[in-house]
Motif scaffolding. Sequence first.
Motif, PDB file in Angstrom:
ATOM      1  N   ASN A 167       0.815  -1.216   0.000  1.00  0.00           N
ATOM      2  CA  ASN A 167       0.000   0.000   0.000  1.00  0.00           C
ATOM      3  C   ASN A 167       0.847   1.264   0.000  1.00  0.00           C
ATOM      4  N   THR A 168       2.109   1.147  -0.480  1.00  0.00           N
ATOM      5  CA  THR A 168       3.032   2.272  -0.446  1.00  0.00           C
ATOM      6  C   THR A 168       3.744   2.490  -1.773  1.00  0.00           C
ATOM      7  N   PHE A 169       4.291   1.423  -2.334  1.00  0.00           N
ATOM      8  CA  PHE A 169       5.114   1.532  -3.527  1.00  0.00           C
ATOM      9  C   PHE A 169       4.317   1.191  -4.777  1.00  0.00           C
ATOM     10  N   ASP A 170       4.410   2.054  -5.791  1.00  0.00           N
ATOM     11  CA  ASP A 170       3.711   1.846  -7.053  1.00  0.00           C
ATOM     12  C   ASP A 170       4.700   1.449  -8.139  1.00  0.00           C
ATOM     13  N   PHE A 171       4.339   0.415  -8.895  1.00  0.00           N
ATOM     14  CA  PHE A 171       5.165  -0.074  -9.985  1.00  0.00           C
ATOM     15  C   PHE A 171       4.300  -0.275 -11.213  1.00  0.00           C
ATOM     16  N   GLU A 172       4.926  -0.273 -12.390  1.00  0.00           N
ATOM     17  CA  GLU A 172       4.282  -0.680 -13.633  1.00  0.00           C
ATOM     18  C   GLU A 172       4.969  -1.977 -14.046  1.00  0.00           C
ATOM     19  N   ILE A 173       4.200  -3.026 -14.188  1.00  0.00           N
ATOM     20  CA  ILE A 173       4.733  -4.306 -14.646  1.00  0.00           C
ATOM     21  C   ILE A 173       4.230  -4.511 -16.066  1.00  0.00           C
ATOM     22  N   ASP A 174       5.177  -4.647 -17.027  1.00  0.00           N
ATOM     23  CA  ASP A 174       4.722  -4.902 -18.385  1.00  0.00           C
ATOM     24  C   ASP A 174       4.812  -6.393 -18.686  1.00  0.00           C
ATOM     25  N   LYS A 175       4.042  -6.809 -19.665  1.00  0.00           N
ATOM     26  CA  LYS A 175       3.924  -8.223 -20.009  1.00  0.00           C
ATOM     27  C   LYS A 175       5.278  -8.814 -20.407  1.00  0.00           C
ATOM     28  N   LYS A 176       6.082  -8.053 -21.160  1.00  0.00           N
ATOM     29  CA  LYS A 176       7.381  -8.554 -21.629  1.00  0.00           C
ATOM     30  C   LYS A 176       8.314  -8.851 -20.461  1.00  0.00           C
ATOM     31  N   SER A 177       8.413  -7.932 -19.491  1.00  0.00           N
ATOM     32  CA  SER A 177       9.326  -8.169 -18.367  1.00  0.00           C
ATOM     33  C   SER A 177       8.834  -9.327 -17.493  1.00  0.00           C
ATOM     34  N   ALA A 178       7.520  -9.499 -17.401  1.00  0.00           N
ATOM     35  CA  ALA A 178       6.989 -10.629 -16.638  1.00  0.00           C
ATOM     36  C   ALA A 178       7.318 -11.949 -17.333  1.00  0.00           C
ATOM     37  N   LEU A 179       7.204 -11.954 -18.663  1.00  0.00           N
ATOM     38  CA  LEU A 179       7.511 -13.178 -19.410  1.00  0.00           C
ATOM     39  C   LEU A 179       9.007 -13.468 -19.444  1.00  0.00           C
ATOM     40  N   ASP A 180       9.837 -12.414 -19.393  1.00  0.00           N
ATOM     41  CA  ASP A 180      11.289 -12.586 -19.416  1.00  0.00           C
ATOM     42  C   ASP A 180      11.849 -13.043 -18.070  1.00  0.00           C
ATOM     43  N   LEU A 181      11.049 -12.975 -17.024  1.00  0.00           N
ATOM     44  CA  LEU A 181      11.489 -13.382 -15.694  1.00  0.00           C
ATOM     45  C   LEU A 181      11.801 -14.876 -15.693  1.00  0.00           C
ATOM     46  N   ASP A 182      12.958 -15.240 -15.204  1.00  0.00           N
ATOM     47  CA  ASP A 182      13.366 -16.649 -15.158  1.00  0.00           C
ATOM     48  C   ASP A 182      12.826 -17.253 -13.862  1.00  0.00           C
ATOM     49  N   ALA A 183      11.644 -17.866 -13.960  1.00  0.00           N
ATOM     50  CA  ALA A 183      10.987 -18.427 -12.773  1.00  0.00           C
ATOM     51  C   ALA A 183      10.725 -19.904 -12.991  1.00  0.00           C
ATOM     52  N   LEU A 184      11.034 -20.692 -11.993  1.00  0.00           N
ATOM     53  CA  LEU A 184      10.801 -22.130 -12.025  1.00  0.00           C
ATOM     54  C   LEU A 184       9.763 -22.457 -10.965  1.00  0.00           C
ATOM     55  N   GLU A 185       8.647 -23.056 -11.387  1.00  0.00           N
ATOM     56  CA  GLU A 185       7.575 -23.410 -10.463  1.00  0.00           C
ATOM     57  C   GLU A 185       7.971 -24.655  -9.682  1.00  0.00           C
ATOM     58  N   ILE A 186       8.042 -24.525  -8.362  1.00  0.00           N
ATOM     59  CA  ILE A 186       8.388 -25.649  -7.487  1.00  0.00           C
ATOM     60  C   ILE A 186       7.115 -26.369  -7.072  1.00  0.00           C
ATOM     61  N   SER A 187       6.079 -25.595  -6.737  1.00  0.00           N
ATOM     62  CA  SER A 187       4.757 -26.144  -6.424  1.00  0.00           C
ATOM     63  C   SER A 187       3.736 -25.121  -6.920  1.00  0.00           C
ATOM     64  N   ALA A 188       2.458 -25.348  -6.637  1.00  0.00           N
ATOM     65  CA  ALA A 188       1.417 -24.429  -7.102  1.00  0.00           C
ATOM     66  C   ALA A 188       1.598 -23.019  -6.554  1.00  0.00           C
ATOM     67  N   SER A 189       2.261 -22.874  -5.406  1.00  0.00           N
ATOM     68  CA  SER A 189       2.418 -21.548  -4.804  1.00  0.00           C
ATOM     69  C   SER A 189       3.872 -21.160  -4.550  1.00  0.00           C
ATOM     70  N   GLU A 190       4.826 -22.022  -4.895  1.00  0.00           N
ATOM     71  CA  GLU A 190       6.235 -21.728  -4.640  1.00  0.00           C
ATOM     72  C   GLU A 190       7.024 -21.660  -5.943  1.00  0.00           C
ATOM     73  N   PHE A 191       7.962 -20.687  -5.978  1.00  0.00           N
ATOM     74  CA  PHE A 191       8.743 -20.469  -7.186  1.00  0.00           C
ATOM     75  C   PHE A 191      10.196 -20.180  -6.830  1.00  0.00           C
ATOM     76  N   HIS A 192      11.088 -20.579  -7.730  1.00  0.00           N
ATOM     77  CA  HIS A 192      12.498 -20.194  -7.647  1.00  0.00           C
ATOM     78  C   HIS A 192      12.705 -19.214  -8.784  1.00  0.00           C
ATOM     79  N   ILE A 193      13.223 -18.008  -8.464  1.00  0.00           N
ATOM     80  CA  ILE A 193      13.327 -16.941  -9.452  1.00  0.00           C
ATOM     81  C   ILE A 193      14.776 -16.479  -9.569  1.00  0.00           C
ATOM     82  N   LEU A 194      15.202 -16.286 -10.805  1.00  0.00           N
ATOM     83  CA  LEU A 194      16.510 -15.691 -11.085  1.00  0.00           C
ATOM     84  C   LEU A 194      16.275 -14.354 -11.771  1.00  0.00           C
ATOM     85  N   GLN A 195      16.859 -13.297 -11.202  1.00  0.00           N
ATOM     86  CA  GLN A 195      16.764 -11.981 -11.819  1.00  0.00           C
ATOM     87  C   GLN A 195      18.089 -11.271 -11.616  1.00  0.00           C
TER      88      GLN A 195
END
Length: 161
Positions: free
Chosen positions: A11-39
């Motif tokens: 409720n403090t910081f505002d960001f713009e997330i674009d579709k390309k940067s979300a798709l470029d994120l290197d994320a590996l799904e470990i479970s339905a709610s857990e992820f390993h992310i490289l950025q």
Amino acid sequence: MKNSYPVKVNNTFDFEIDKKSALDLDALEISASEFHILQNNRSYQAEITEASFDQKTYAVKVDNNTYNVLIFNELDALIKEMGFEIGATKKVSEIKAPMPGLIIDINIKVGQEIKEFDALIILEAMKMENTLTSPRDGIIKSISVINGETVNKNQLLIEFE
């Protein structure tokens, strides 16, 4: 179709997330709610601990820090642009008769604390009983009618504090 989405974190910081940067994120799904992310050559463990799809709110735990995330879509942006706020409460201060009729029952008293949807007054109109309910939680400031009184459309019935 919009290519970016406003996101508010804690409720403090505002960001713009674009579709390309979300798709470029290197994320590996470990479970339905857990992820390993490289950025930027840095590794993160992320877990979605709470999710409300309807409210578009999520609690995301990243490396033992929890962030509350609110994602806005195109409709949210349009509503805000038009001057309306999603989730903004309307401050109703009075109830007026929706139609002409006869007051047959008053279920409240001045000073009484009421909850949203509590039955306040029963108005008979066109041989039908219509129960007028509270649009919000509040305290009754005044009642402008009595049992057996005939009222006109838009006549003041109740005021809230």
